[in-house]
Design a protein around this motif. Structure first.
Motif, mmCIF file in Angstrom:
data_model
loop_
_atom_site.group_PDB
_atom_site.id
_atom_site.type_symbol
_atom_site.label_atom_id
_atom_site.label_comp_id
_atom_site.label_asym_id
_atom_site.label_seq_id
_atom_site.Cartn_x
_atom_site.Cartn_y
_atom_site.Cartn_z
ATOM 1 N N LEU A 1 16.892 -17.389 60.878
ATOM 2 C CA LEU A 1 16.403 -17.429 59.398
ATOM 3 C C LEU A 1 16.935 -16.168 58.844
ATOM 4 N N ARG A 2 17.197 -14.985 59.322
ATOM 5 C CA ARG A 2 17.861 -13.751 58.721
ATOM 6 C C ARG A 2 19.415 -14.441 58.718
ATOM 7 N N GLU A 3 19.851 -14.878 59.666
ATOM 8 C CA GLU A 3 21.239 -15.241 59.421
ATOM 9 C C GLU A 3 21.478 -16.213 58.340
ATOM 10 N N ILE A 4 20.661 -17.358 58.062
ATOM 11 C CA ILE A 4 20.658 -18.279 57.069
ATOM 12 C C ILE A 4 20.708 -17.841 55.643
ATOM 13 N N VAL A 5 19.570 -16.592 55.734
ATOM 14 C CA VAL A 5 19.183 -16.060 54.235
ATOM 15 C C VAL A 5 20.088 -14.868 54.078
ATOM 16 N N GLY A 6 20.682 -14.471 55.223
ATOM 17 C CA GLY A 6 21.740 -13.071 55.109
ATOM 18 C C GLY A 6 20.977 -11.790 54.609
ATOM 19 N N VAL A 7 19.947 -11.385 55.422
ATOM 20 C CA VAL A 7 19.237 -10.323 55.129
ATOM 21 C C VAL A 7 19.262 -9.340 56.457
ATOM 22 N N SER A 8 19.029 -8.102 56.472
ATOM 23 C CA SER A 8 19.380 -7.191 57.553
ATOM 24 C C SER A 8 17.997 -6.994 58.197
ATOM 25 N N THR A 9 17.832 -6.669 59.262
ATOM 26 C CA THR A 9 16.517 -6.360 59.792
ATOM 27 C C THR A 9 16.274 -4.727 59.365
ATOM 28 N N ASN A 10 17.193 -4.180 58.914
ATOM 29 C CA ASN A 10 16.916 -2.823 58.396
ATOM 30 C C ASN A 10 16.297 -2.921 57.182
ATOM 31 N N TRP A 11 15.062 -2.168 56.872
ATOM 32 C CA TRP A 11 14.152 -2.225 55.765
ATOM 33 C C TRP A 11 15.023 -1.332 54.479
ATOM 34 N N ARG A 12 15.612 -0.459 54.970
ATOM 35 C CA ARG A 12 16.479 0.276 53.937
ATOM 36 C C ARG A 12 17.548 -0.611 53.093
ATOM 37 N N ASP A 13 17.954 -1.592 53.798
ATOM 38 C CA ASP A 13 19.170 -2.397 53.153
ATOM 39 C C ASP A 13 18.513 -3.744 52.547
ATOM 40 N N HIS A 14 17.448 -3.702 52.218
ATOM 41 C CA HIS A 14 16.990 -5.005 51.621
ATOM 42 C C HIS A 14 17.176 -5.255 50.252
ATOM 43 N N MET A 15 17.343 -4.225 49.467
ATOM 44 C CA MET A 15 17.735 -4.274 48.030
ATOM 45 C C MET A 15 19.284 -4.603 47.856
ATOM 46 N N LYS A 16 20.007 -4.279 48.864
ATOM 47 C CA LYS A 16 21.338 -4.715 48.981
ATOM 48 C C LYS A 16 21.471 -6.046 49.306
ATOM 49 N N ALA A 17 20.660 -6.593 49.976
ATOM 50 C CA ALA A 17 20.913 -7.955 50.651
ATOM 51 C C ALA A 17 20.400 -8.905 49.591
ATOM 52 N N MET A 18 19.353 -8.502 48.765
ATOM 53 C CA MET A 18 18.841 -9.187 47.447
ATOM 54 C C MET A 18 19.838 -9.191 46.536
ATOM 55 N N GLU A 19 20.515 -8.306 46.508
ATOM 56 C CA GLU A 19 21.705 -8.232 45.429
ATOM 57 C C GLU A 19 22.630 -9.356 45.732
ATOM 58 N N GLU A 20 23.043 -9.118 46.915
ATOM 59 C CA GLU A 20 24.149 -10.228 47.438
ATOM 60 C C GLU A 20 23.698 -11.698 47.223
ATOM 61 N N ARG A 21 22.451 -11.830 47.422
ATOM 62 C CA ARG A 21 22.069 -13.215 47.324
ATOM 63 C C ARG A 21 21.993 -13.795 45.820
ATOM 64 N N LYS A 22 22.148 -12.805 44.715
ATOM 65 C CA LYS A 22 22.354 -13.310 43.564
ATOM 66 C C LYS A 22 23.630 -14.030 43.322
ATOM 67 N N LEU A 23 24.344 -13.721 44.102
ATOM 68 C CA LEU A 23 25.857 -14.547 44.001
ATOM 69 C C LEU A 23 25.860 -16.052 44.282
ATOM 70 N N LEU A 24 24.900 -16.440 45.149
ATOM 71 C CA LEU A 24 24.650 -17.559 45.627
ATOM 72 C C LEU A 24 24.211 -18.519 44.538
ATOM 73 N N GLN A 25 23.691 -18.083 43.245
ATOM 74 C CA GLN A 25 23.056 -18.873 42.289
ATOM 75 C C GLN A 25 23.999 -20.143 42.040
ATOM 76 N N SER A 26 25.492 -20.040 41.947
ATOM 77 C CA SER A 26 26.374 -21.162 41.771
ATOM 78 C C SER A 26 26.409 -22.283 42.785
#
Length: 518
Positions: free
Chosen positions: A123-148
């Motif tokens: 699931l983490r691989e499909i969504v593209g999130v990190s197991t590191n709590w400090r990286d979650h904001m960066k991962a959410m910013e990257e997911r914005k690019l998937l809107q297209s």
């Protein structure tokens, strides 16, 4: 002395092997055992290609003294036992397709059985999130690019079949004993709360398999659990020493929602025995989890699949009707009003002529005296892939409190027989305070209906908001007291609990071939 000297000067030569036998490997009996063990794995691999992906322990190193050879044989025996357990798991048809489905051949990953610990990693691989709590904001910013990659309508998405989302997952408690402690209860059974967590993760993964976008490495959808519609048990307790298998697939699809059917089996003898059937409802949202998103339509391919799809439509209609007739919206029926009034009359003191003088009938308990409460601090460790608190964690905590409530009320160990109508009304943020309140709201014979109310408060605000309401049906080992409401609000809880109890298959008949003593 001469004989001794002769033996020392002229040692006996080893006997040459006969033409009909091989020379034994140097080192004696222990070396022969090691030689046989070293050749065991290649021979098994050549006979069964399915064993190619299994990791086998290396053979023991040569021992220097005879005493170590016993240890070597013990190690080899343990390795052979683990190998035999894995062989049995393969030979007993772990890949039994559920409901006549087989895994699709389009994706090689779907041709193998996942292990439960791989589900959340996937699931983490499909969504593209990190197991590191400090990286979650960066991962959410990257997911914005998937809107297209989101579809503008459902018609623009390719249809899928039920076998496209079919998955099997193994929980190898029998062949990997190191996993047991996480699932073990003090009664040497399996923690059902952990099973709820696994079902929640599996349901999300099944939906991602249905909505997979091959053009994108990560999925543009955020799939979350909306409702646990029904979980029916057919077994009182589970053994922590036997492998468990889960299977499931999407059985019905709306515009933005999906119904998932899952089954759970446990190995008994030479076959997997059914343990539970579960129905979850998932919803798809956009990549930022802010609005709804369309999902692929579902095409039934056989009469059996058409019946599953039709049942999904009926389930949707039943949920709409149940919600419309909720006691929060409509008054009780005439029959229900009569029931409450009769219970009220049974609690009046016959010595007085007053509505305020209330006494309990024999073998009865006031509903308000059955309450238990708990508080949880929602730490980042319990977050899901979207950095909210994991729904499976909420279900586990609610179940454990409900179980304790039933145990305290009935005076004996209860068994869960049904879970239904768990509505996820509001996500729980990391750092929130989670308040759980549980109480018995209906009883009959040896059945206990427990309602758990969940509400959340942020650290900045003292305002409480309801997030979930959980309904659990337990079966006690002995007959339990009757529960009596004292107020009008408790009377509504009693009727609501009775409705949920009547919605399951009453009476619950545990299958004899699956039943097991506690």
């Amino acid at each position: 002395m001469g004989a001794a000297a002769g033996a020392a000067c002229h040692p006996r030569r080893p006997r040459a092997p006969t033409p009909s036998s091989e020379a034994p490997p140097p080192g004696g009996r222990s070396a022969r055992v090691r030689s046989w063990g070293a050749g065991l794995v290649p021979r098994l691999r050549s006979r069964s290609p399915a064993l190619g992906s299994l990791d086998f322990p290396p053979p023991p190193r040569p021992a220097r003294v005879a005493r170590v050879s016993d240890r070597a044989r013990s190690r080899l025996w343990s390795a052979m036992r683990r190998l035999a357990l894995r062989l049995c798991a393969l030979n007993r048809e772990l890949l039994i397709p559920g409901r006549g489905l087989t895994q699709g051949s389009q994706n090689p990953e779907k041709q193998r059985v996942f292990h439960m610990h791989e589900v959340r990693d996937k699931l983490r691989e499909i969504v593209g999130v990190s197991t590191n709590w400090r990286d979650h904001m960066k991962a959410m910013e990257e997911r914005k690019l998937l809107q297209s990659f989101l579809a503008k309508s459902q018609e623009g998405l390719p249809p899928r079949t039920m076998k496209d989302s079919y998955i099997e997952v193994l929980l190898p408690l029998g062949s990997q004993p190191e996993l047991r402690e996480k699932y073990l209860t003090v009664q040497n059974t399996i923690r059902f709360g952990r099973i709820l967590e696994d079902l929640d993760s599996l349901g999300v993964l099944i939906c991602y398999m249905h909505t997979r976008v091959h053009a994108a490495k990560m999925s543009p959808l955020s799939i979350v659990t909306a409702l646990v519609d029904k979980i029916d048990m057919c077994k009182t307790s589970l053994s922590p020493e036997q492998d468990i298998k889960f299977s499931g697939h999407v059985s019905w699809v709306g515009k933005t929602s999906m119904e998932v059917k899952m089954q759970m089996f446990q190995l008994h003898g030479n076959e997997f025995c059914p343990v539970l059937d579960a129905t979850f409802v998932m919803v798809a949202r956009d990549s930022e989890n802010k609005g709804p998103a369309f999902v692929n339509p579902l095409i039934p391919e056989s009469p059996e699949e058409e019946e599953l799809f039709r049942q999904g439509e009926l389930n949707k209609g039943r949920r709409v009707t149940f919600s419309a007739t909720s006691l929060l919206k409509m008054a009780p029926s005439a029959e229900e009003r009569t029931t409450i009034h009769e219970m009220f009359l049974n609690t009046l003191d016959p010595k007085t002529v007053s509505f305020r003088s209330r006494i309990l009938p024999p073998n009865a308990v006031w509903m308000e005296n059955s309450k238990l409460k708990s508080l949880e601090v929602c730490h980042p460790q319990e977050r899901n892939i979207f950095n909210r608190i994991f729904g499976g964690f909420l279900m586990r905590k609610a179940y454990e409190l409900g179980w304790a409530t039933a145990c305290n009320f009935g005076g004996s160990r209860p068994f869960v027989v049904a879970v239904d109508d768990i509505m996820f009304q509001k996500p729980v943020e990391v750092g929130s305070l989670l308040f759980l309140s549980s109480q018995v709201c209906f009883t009959k014979d040896n059945y206990i209906q427990v309602r758990v109310h969940s509400e959340v408060a942020s650290l900045e605000s003292k305002e409480h908001m309801t997030t979930n309401v959980f309904h659990f049906t337990f079966m006690s080992e002995k007959e339990v007291p009757l529960v009596f409401p004292r107020t009008y609000g408790e009377s509504m809880l009693y009727l609501d609990g009775k409705r949920h109890f009547n919605s399951m298959s009453v009476p619950v008949k545990l299958r004899k071939d699956c039943s097991e003593a506690p």
